[in-house]
Design a protein around this motif. Sequence first.
Motif, PDB file in Angstrom:
ATOM      1  N   PHE A  12     -36.758   1.290 -31.187  1.00  0.00           N
ATOM      2  CA  PHE A  12     -35.488   1.309 -30.455  1.00  0.00           C
ATOM      3  C   PHE A  12     -34.618   0.218 -31.067  1.00  0.00           C
ATOM      4  CE2 PHE A  12     -38.438   2.861 -27.149  1.00  0.00           C
ATOM      5  CZ  PHE A  12     -37.817   4.071 -26.861  1.00  0.00           C
ATOM      6  N   ALA A  17     -41.218  -0.263 -30.711  1.00  0.00           N
ATOM      7  CA  ALA A  17     -41.832  -0.229 -29.376  1.00  0.00           C
ATOM      8  C   ALA A  17     -43.291   0.192 -29.562  1.00  0.00           C
ATOM      9  CB  ALA A  17     -41.116   0.753 -28.478  1.00  0.00           C
ATOM     10  N   ASN A  37     -46.244  -6.463 -19.907  1.00  0.00           N
ATOM     11  CA  ASN A  37     -44.973  -5.757 -19.718  1.00  0.00           C
ATOM     12  C   ASN A  37     -44.267  -5.652 -21.060  1.00  0.00           C
ATOM     13  OD1 ASN A  37     -44.665  -7.566 -16.690  1.00  0.00           O
ATOM     14  ND2 ASN A  37     -45.069  -5.386 -16.853  1.00  0.00           N
ATOM     15  N   GLY A  38     -43.853  -4.425 -21.388  1.00  0.00           N
ATOM     16  CA  GLY A  38     -43.132  -4.224 -22.637  1.00  0.00           C
ATOM     17  C   GLY A  38     -44.055  -3.992 -23.832  1.00  0.00           C
ATOM     18  N   ALA A  39     -45.368  -3.824 -23.594  1.00  0.00           N
ATOM     19  CA  ALA A  39     -46.309  -3.657 -24.709  1.00  0.00           C
ATOM     20  C   ALA A  39     -46.199  -2.283 -25.363  1.00  0.00           C
ATOM     21  CB  ALA A  39     -47.738  -3.890 -24.223  1.00  0.00           C
ATOM     22  N   GLY A  40     -45.614  -1.311 -24.630  1.00  0.00           N
ATOM     23  CA  GLY A  40     -45.431   0.014 -25.234  1.00  0.00           C
ATOM     24  C   GLY A  40     -46.155   1.145 -24.523  1.00  0.00           C
ATOM     25  N   LYS A  41     -46.757   0.865 -23.392  1.00  0.00           N
ATOM     26  CA  LYS A  41     -47.557   1.877 -22.685  1.00  0.00           C
ATOM     27  C   LYS A  41     -46.696   3.071 -22.254  1.00  0.00           C
ATOM     28  CE  LYS A  41     -48.664  -1.188 -19.563  1.00  0.00           C
ATOM     29  NZ  LYS A  41     -47.875  -2.355 -20.005  1.00  0.00           N
ATOM     30  N   SER A  42     -45.559   2.750 -21.590  1.00  0.00           N
ATOM     31  CA  SER A  42     -44.710   3.863 -21.104  1.00  0.00           C
ATOM     32  C   SER A  42     -44.124   4.631 -22.276  1.00  0.00           C
ATOM     33  CB  SER A  42     -43.573   3.339 -20.239  1.00  0.00           C
ATOM     34  OG  SER A  42     -44.086   2.590 -19.204  1.00  0.00           O
ATOM     35  N   THR A  43     -43.831   3.946 -23.354  1.00  0.00           N
ATOM     36  CA  THR A  43     -43.266   4.641 -24.518  1.00  0.00           C
ATOM     37  C   THR A  43     -44.275   5.668 -25.036  1.00  0.00           C
ATOM     38  OG1 THR A  43     -41.990   2.668 -25.042  1.00  0.00           O
ATOM     39  CG2 THR A  43     -42.209   4.296 -26.796  1.00  0.00           C
ATOM     40  N   TYR A  52     -39.596  11.288 -25.152  1.00  0.00           N
ATOM     41  CA  TYR A  52     -39.100  10.693 -26.397  1.00  0.00           C
ATOM     42  C   TYR A  52     -39.716  11.446 -27.566  1.00  0.00           C
ATOM     43  CZ  TYR A  52     -37.771   6.361 -23.875  1.00  0.00           C
ATOM     44  OH  TYR A  52     -37.215   5.436 -23.038  1.00  0.00           O
ATOM     45  N   HIS A 198     -51.732  -2.438 -14.185  1.00  0.00           N
ATOM     46  CA  HIS A 198     -51.934  -3.872 -14.402  1.00  0.00           C
ATOM     47  C   HIS A 198     -53.046  -4.383 -13.498  1.00  0.00           C
ATOM     48  CE1 HIS A 198     -48.523  -4.267 -17.020  1.00  0.00           C
ATOM     49  NE2 HIS A 198     -47.785  -3.608 -16.173  1.00  0.00           N
ATOM     50  N   GLN A 394     -33.227   0.393 -19.875  1.00  0.00           N
ATOM     51  CA  GLN A 394     -33.997   0.452 -21.129  1.00  0.00           C
ATOM     52  C   GLN A 394     -35.163  -0.538 -21.127  1.00  0.00           C
ATOM     53  OE1 GLN A 394     -31.455  -0.067 -24.506  1.00  0.00           O
ATOM     54  NE2 GLN A 394     -30.438   1.899 -24.230  1.00  0.00           N
ATOM     55  N   SER A 396     -38.691  -2.274 -19.900  1.00  0.00           N
ATOM     56  CA  SER A 396     -39.932  -1.734 -19.345  1.00  0.00           C
ATOM     57  C   SER A 396     -39.954  -2.038 -17.847  1.00  0.00           C
ATOM     58  CB  SER A 396     -41.129  -2.369 -20.036  1.00  0.00           C
ATOM     59  OG  SER A 396     -41.337  -3.667 -19.530  1.00  0.00           O
ATOM     60  N   GLY A 397     -40.794  -1.289 -17.114  1.00  0.00           N
ATOM     61  CA  GLY A 397     -40.823  -1.412 -15.651  1.00  0.00           C
ATOM     62  C   GLY A 397     -41.006  -2.856 -15.188  1.00  0.00           C
ATOM     63  N   GLY A 398     -41.950  -3.552 -15.772  1.00  0.00           N
ATOM     64  CA  GLY A 398     -42.228  -4.920 -15.345  1.00  0.00           C
ATOM     65  C   GLY A 398     -41.066  -5.853 -15.642  1.00  0.00           C
TER      66      GLY A 398
HETATM   67  N1  LIG Z   1     -34.808   3.780 -24.102  1.00  0.00           N
HETATM   68  C1  LIG Z   1     -35.047   2.575 -24.605  1.00  0.00           C
HETATM   69  N2  LIG Z   1     -34.113   1.914 -25.309  1.00  0.00           N
HETATM   70  C2  LIG Z   1     -34.342   0.700 -25.837  1.00  0.00           C
HETATM   71  N3  LIG Z   1     -35.519   0.050 -25.724  1.00  0.00           N
HETATM   72  C3  LIG Z   1     -36.496   0.654 -25.028  1.00  0.00           C
HETATM   73  C4  LIG Z   1     -36.320   1.946 -24.438  1.00  0.00           C
HETATM   74  N4  LIG Z   1     -37.490   2.296 -23.822  1.00  0.00           N
HETATM   75  C5  LIG Z   1     -38.342   1.279 -24.028  1.00  0.00           C
HETATM   76  N5  LIG Z   1     -37.753   0.302 -24.753  1.00  0.00           N
HETATM   77  C6  LIG Z   1     -38.372  -0.962 -25.185  1.00  0.00           C
HETATM   78  O1  LIG Z   1     -39.639  -0.685 -25.730  1.00  0.00           O
HETATM   79  C7  LIG Z   1     -40.574  -1.717 -25.392  1.00  0.00           C
HETATM   80  C8  LIG Z   1     -41.813  -1.115 -24.767  1.00  0.00           C
HETATM   81  O2  LIG Z   1     -41.481  -0.682 -23.463  1.00  0.00           O
HETATM   82  P1  LIG Z   1     -42.468   0.129 -22.529  1.00  0.00           P
HETATM   83  O3  LIG Z   1     -41.656   0.596 -21.357  1.00  0.00           O
HETATM   84  O4  LIG Z   1     -43.173   1.144 -23.321  1.00  0.00           O
HETATM   85  O5  LIG Z   1     -43.484  -1.014 -22.075  1.00  0.00           O
HETATM   86  P2  LIG Z   1     -44.708  -0.948 -21.036  1.00  0.00           P
HETATM   87  O6  LIG Z   1     -45.924  -1.389 -21.764  1.00  0.00           O
HETATM   88  O7  LIG Z   1     -44.742   0.372 -20.388  1.00  0.00           O
HETATM   89  O8  LIG Z   1     -44.296  -2.087 -19.995  1.00  0.00           O
HETATM   90  P3  LIG Z   1     -44.487  -2.206 -18.385  1.00  0.00           P
HETATM   91  O9  LIG Z   1     -45.882  -2.623 -18.151  1.00  0.00           O
HETATM   92  O10 LIG Z   1     -43.522  -3.309 -18.041  1.00  0.00           O
HETATM   93  O11 LIG Z   1     -44.103  -0.894 -17.770  1.00  0.00           O
HETATM   94  C9  LIG Z   1     -39.829  -2.677 -24.476  1.00  0.00           C
HETATM   95  O12 LIG Z   1     -39.409  -3.782 -25.216  1.00  0.00           O
HETATM   96  C10 LIG Z   1     -38.645  -1.872 -23.990  1.00  0.00           C
HETATM   97  O13 LIG Z   1     -37.530  -2.688 -23.692  1.00  0.00           O
END
Ligand SMILES: Nc1ncnc2c1ncn2[C@@H]1O[C@H](COP(=O)(O)OP(=O)(O)OP(=O)(O)O)[C@@H](O)[C@H]1O
Length: 493
Positions: A12, A17, A37-43, A52, A198, A394, A396-398
């Motif tokens: 991104f 990500a 948080n932000g490690a990339g799990k949701s991505t 995506y 978590h 944009q 991550s949830g946390g």
């Molecule tokens: N649509 C987007 N545009 C820009 N950056 C994004 C977008 N979606 C995710 N990111 C970035 O990608 C990185 C990974 O985010 P992701 O949501 O996958 O983390 P996560 O491991 O699910 O975190 P959490 O435990 O907080 O939910 C983060 O830095 C987030 O800001």
Amino acid sequence: MLLQTKKLCKQFGGIYALKDIDFEIMEGETLGLVGENGAGKSTLIKILTGVYSLDSGGILWDGKAAEIHNPCQSRDLGINVIHQDRNLIPAFSGIENIYLGLEYEKKAGIAVNWAKMKQRVEEVMTDLGVSIDLELPAALLTPPQKTMIEIVRAMMTQCKLLILDEPTASLTDRESEMLFEIIGKLKKKGTSILYVTHRMDEIFRLTDRITVFKNGQLVNTVETAEVNKEKIISMMTDNWVSEKLKTAGEFGEVLLNVEHLASKDNIVKDASFTVHAGEILGIFGLGGSGRTELLECVYGYRPVAGGKITLEGAPIGKPSPANSLRKGMVLICEDRRGKALVGSLNVKQNIVLSTIDRYAHFGVVDEKKEISDAEGQIDKLNIKTEGPKQPVLQLSGGNQQKVVFAKALMSNPKVLLCDEPSQAVDVKTRQEIHKLLRRKAEEGNAVVFVSSDLKEVLEVVDHVLIMANGKTREFFVNDGLTAEQVLAGCYAD
Ligand SMILES: Nc1ncnc2c1ncn2[C@@H]1O[C@H](COP(=O)(O)OP(=O)(O)OP(=O)(O)O)[C@@H](O)[C@H]1O
């Protein structure tokens, strides 16, 4: 092997990500996915569910190359997901929500055959051992019922991989148990499960293997039986040391006093409590006890029908959020997307939202100061963002949850009403939030702390007040207090 990714990458704005992810999930296994948080799990989840597209790399399904360009393709393969922020249409009934995206049964080729649809849904529910009133609109369902509706929806089509993203975030222990039972049943049926949370206890209880993500990379996949919590946390996080919080011994003057409060909708029937400077008061109750609604009444979100609220000795006539904020009381609420954040705004705009008048001089907003204050909070709370101007959704949830916190702290509150403040945040941030609340109390403020996680409540608070059926009940000093004692208080008549 049910699913494999090969060197999967997603960026991104030029930042990875996900980088070179070789991820695997076997048939019939429950795999835990953890990471800060932000490690990339949701991505990863979004790529697997067609939300995506991937930048490079590939996906193999049952050993064959698979194309997942949209949610339908993912669902056709047999992948279903249950999100952190449940995805139901509030005005739709259970049955309408379950049939979202599915073809309706027809009578004589034209009229909708609701009876047949209901029968199909009931078959799935019986199979899973759940029972929910399918006529009720989703808005009236409790969080666990909403989760059940999503699971039933997932099971309406052939589901080979069920992805659960923080499924217990707003469930009480008892409700979580119900969910775990269903997971057990699905596992017996041979469904593969990807469990993202978590909550370490759940990971160790439910999974066969655990995959750890860190900064967009896959660190390792290990057999659950061969590791412990500390080992997993050390793979996820640099330099994390578990610290035990000390509860306070002495308290100052009464900052918030609530007497016989009742809400107009009669969810809160009769609630009284007192919080002092220096104190963290936990309010604990089972789902439906009215704890969230109580905080909403005190803050002024939910209309009150009677009772008295006194803040720093001064009675609050008609509570309203604006009035509460002005007088130094904030609410960090459970419903991050719905109430606490404005999705169309960026990180900075959200952080300064409730203190915006500080930055306006003769109609001109001092944006430089807004940005520097927002940056201060981003730094302090370690919010993972490209910068203050990144759209908040944009994150991550946390990290969104941390923005909610940052916004609350901006007004230097005397009283913090916190409803599930650490939901969806990682272990390290959770500890940071606990420390921060304790620090706020030590500085002479008062904190009211509501969490559905009883262990967390016992880790954090000085006192526990039980709430059941809209009424406050027994009060405990948290000194050697056990979960059993608290639960006994919840169930007692
Ligand atoms: N649509 C987007 N545009 C820009 N950056 C994004 C977008 N979606 C995710 N990111 C970035 O990608 C990185 C990974 O985010 P992701 O949501 O996958 O983390 P996560 O491991 O699910 O975190 P959490 O435990 O907080 O939910 C983060 O830095 C987030 O800001």
